[in-house]
Design an enzyme around this catalytic site. Structure first.
Site, mmCIF file in Angstrom:
data_model
loop_
_atom_site.group_PDB
_atom_site.id
_atom_site.type_symbol
_atom_site.label_atom_id
_atom_site.label_comp_id
_atom_site.label_asym_id
_atom_site.label_seq_id
_atom_site.Cartn_x
_atom_site.Cartn_y
_atom_site.Cartn_z
ATOM 1 N N THR A 23 -0.608 -3.252 3.669
ATOM 2 C CA THR A 23 0.234 -2.318 3.989
ATOM 3 C C THR A 23 -0.513 -1.397 4.871
ATOM 4 O O THR A 23 -0.483 -1.534 6.003
ATOM 5 C CB THR A 23 0.497 -1.540 2.476
ATOM 6 O OG1 THR A 23 -0.616 -1.132 1.959
ATOM 7 C CG2 THR A 23 1.349 -2.307 1.737
ATOM 8 N N LYS A 80 -6.244 -6.780 -0.818
ATOM 9 C CA LYS A 80 -5.645 -5.545 -0.063
ATOM 10 C C LYS A 80 -6.082 -4.294 -0.612
ATOM 11 O O LYS A 80 -5.902 -4.090 -1.944
ATOM 12 C CB LYS A 80 -4.284 -5.990 0.374
ATOM 13 C CG LYS A 80 -3.459 -5.866 -0.957
ATOM 14 C CD LYS A 80 -2.993 -4.412 -1.348
ATOM 15 C CE LYS A 80 -2.365 -3.700 0.177
ATOM 16 N NZ LYS A 80 -2.087 -2.169 -0.354
ATOM 17 N N THR A 95 -2.472 0.492 -3.576
ATOM 18 C CA THR A 95 -2.686 -0.389 -4.365
ATOM 19 C C THR A 95 -3.595 -1.599 -4.274
ATOM 20 O O THR A 95 -3.872 -1.899 -2.938
ATOM 21 C CB THR A 95 -1.225 -1.575 -4.246
ATOM 22 O OG1 THR A 95 -0.258 -0.428 -4.545
ATOM 23 C CG2 THR A 95 -1.313 -2.476 -5.283
ATOM 24 N N GLU A 108 -8.593 4.758 3.934
ATOM 25 C CA GLU A 108 -7.724 5.339 4.811
ATOM 26 C C GLU A 108 -8.669 6.377 5.578
ATOM 27 O O GLU A 108 -9.145 7.218 4.798
ATOM 28 C CB GLU A 108 -6.591 5.766 4.271
ATOM 29 C CG GLU A 108 -5.641 4.863 3.707
ATOM 30 C CD GLU A 108 -4.381 5.218 2.877
ATOM 31 O OE1 GLU A 108 -3.403 4.500 2.797
ATOM 32 O OE2 GLU A 108 -4.751 6.336 2.259
ATOM 33 N N ASN A 131 -1.795 10.019 4.686
ATOM 34 C CA ASN A 131 -0.920 10.112 3.306
ATOM 35 C C ASN A 131 0.149 11.546 3.604
ATOM 36 O O ASN A 131 0.750 11.402 2.722
ATOM 37 C CB ASN A 131 -1.910 10.280 2.133
ATOM 38 C CG ASN A 131 -2.876 9.255 1.994
ATOM 39 O OD1 ASN A 131 -2.193 8.329 1.119
ATOM 40 N ND2 ASN A 131 -4.006 8.943 2.220
ATOM 41 N N THR A 163 7.136 9.868 5.854
ATOM 42 C CA THR A 163 7.997 10.540 6.734
ATOM 43 C C THR A 163 7.825 10.134 8.298
ATOM 44 O O THR A 163 8.468 10.465 9.113
ATOM 45 C CB THR A 163 7.492 11.855 6.501
ATOM 46 O OG1 THR A 163 6.048 12.268 6.598
ATOM 47 C CG2 THR A 163 7.981 12.464 5.046
#
EC number: 2.3.1.35
Length: 415
Positions: A156, A182, A193, A279, A410, A415
């Site tokens: 993702t 992942k 996740t 991230e 995040n 959005t």
């Protein structure tokens, strides 16, 4: 972990004999990226699994847990990427059931031998029309070389695919374990996740295989943290199909210990890859703790330090702030005498017997900058070592630094 007798080989998930995999674009993601992975064993495989401990669980988690309740055989794993199918009510459950039934019918295997996993946005159901048309496409794409494609299809927000395969000589034959994973955000598993699928061609008894996986997960995936958030969808599936034709492993012993050590090595490689791909991360953080009464206590301290937002922020700021490390160790819920506490950052000893030591702050900051510029999963690891006393307990945890980009990624996720 025992001395490694194995070697790394190519092929990832499909390096073990008797496995095929595929990763395709079914139209589940708006981006048009690969989004449906399929893993199939050519023969019945012993299945073990570890699931999220979150009280809010995706339909795939409860469904796959039910599939393995009283049943230790699985032939296929289906993973969709794009929709988490968590907090989706009765219809989400029905979608998980239909996914397994559709695949089982197409593969001509019993539906109870299918495990399913999902990853994506919580609250969104699987796009079933895309899944229904994608299943036959994935079956058509199955290949003994399909491991890398499957690794790509489960991603993702990840920046890189995560895969590995190891091979261990056993007598005149070899046993192989492959795996993919992942995870990049919402990583603080307790079994983001965080998903991992592992294949093995050894013959192992169901109870022993489950015990091996549970211990391996405790020393790997349960020791990583990116942001302290545990996902609704976390799961690790491990299939062992016996296609190596080595003697069955049914009880603890030297051969079982070798297999478990290799399984743990696979899990730890994938876990570190997840932490490094956190991230916005610029480096991997490895926290080694020793001197506790037992290993569990050491792992708890290591994980608390690796998960500390203040420690992670200091690493991103290239600030050798040992006080944040000491403070995190102290709130881990483990008793120790602070007068015994020692802290090292790379080659720099910062604290000994609870007392600060003089050190070259500029050089320590440069060490952190060098790690951020280092080669991926080679020279990019910040090493923190903590000693809390004279006990024999040892533990390791992995995390990453906390950058501005984590907040941006995040903040803009949906959005």
């Amino acid at each position: 972990m025992m001395q490694a007798a194995w070697q790394e080989i190519s092929g990832g998930l499909t390096a073990p004999r008797g496995f095929q995999a595929a990763g395709i674009t079914a139209g589940l993601k708006a981006s048009g990226q690969p989004d449906l992975a399929l893993i199939v064993s050519e023969s019945d495989a012993i299945a073990a699994a570890v699931f999220t401990t979150s009280q809010v669980r995706a339909a795939c988690v409860d469904f796959s847990r039910q599939q393995l309740d009283g049943n230790s055989i699985a032939r296929a794993i289906l993973c969709n990427s794009g929709q988490a199918n968590a907090a989706t009510g009765d219809q989400g459950w029905s979608d998980a059931v239909e996914s397994a039934e559709q695949l089982a019918q197409a593969l001509q295997i019993p539906s109870h031998q299918v495990l399913v996993a999902s990853t994506g946005v919580i609250g969104q159901r699987i796009k079933m029309e895309a899944l229904r048309t994608g299943i036959p496409q994935a079956i058509a794409a199955l290949s003994p070389e399909g491991g890398p494609a499957a690794a790509q299809a489960i991603l993702t927000t990840d920046l890189v695919a995560k895969q590995i395969a190891l091979e261990l000589p056993l007598g005149d034959r070899t046993v192989r374990i492959g795996g993919i994973a992942k995870g990049s955000g919402m990583i603080h598993p307790n079994m983001a996740t965080m998903l991992s699928f592992i294949t093995c061609d050894a013959a192992v008894s169901p109870q022993l295989w489950q015990e091996m996986l549970s211990r391996a997960v405790d020393r790997s995936f349960n020791q990583i943290t990116v942001d302290g958030d545990t996902s609704t969808n976390d799961c690790v599936f491990a299939l062992a199909n016996g296609q190596s034709r080595t003697p069955a492993i049914t009880e603890r012993g030297p051969i079982a210990d070798q297999l478990e050590a290799m399984l743990t090595a696979v899990c730890q490689h994938l876990a570190k890859a997840i932490a490094r791909d956190g991230e916005g991360a610029t480096c991997l953080i490895e926290v080694q703790v020793k001197g506790t009464a037992d290993d569990a206590a050491a792992r708890a301290i290591a994980r608390t330090i690796a998960g500390s937002s203040l420690v992670k922020s200091a690493i991103f700021g290239r600030d050798p702030n040992w006080g944040r490390i000491a403070a995190a160790a102290g709130r881990a819920g483990v008793q120790f005498n602070s007068e015994n506490l020692g802290v090292r950052l790379g080659e720099f000893e910062l604290l000994r017997n609870g007392q600060p030591l003089p050190f070259d702050r500029n050089a320590a900051s440069q060490y952190l900058r060098d790690r951020a510029a280092g080669a991926y999963l080679q020279d990019d690891t910040v090493l923190i070592q903590v000693d809390v006393g004279a006990g024999t307990g040892q533990g390791v945890a992995w995390g990453c630094d906390l950058s501005y980009d984590y907040v941006r990624i995040n903040a803009e996720y949906t959005t």
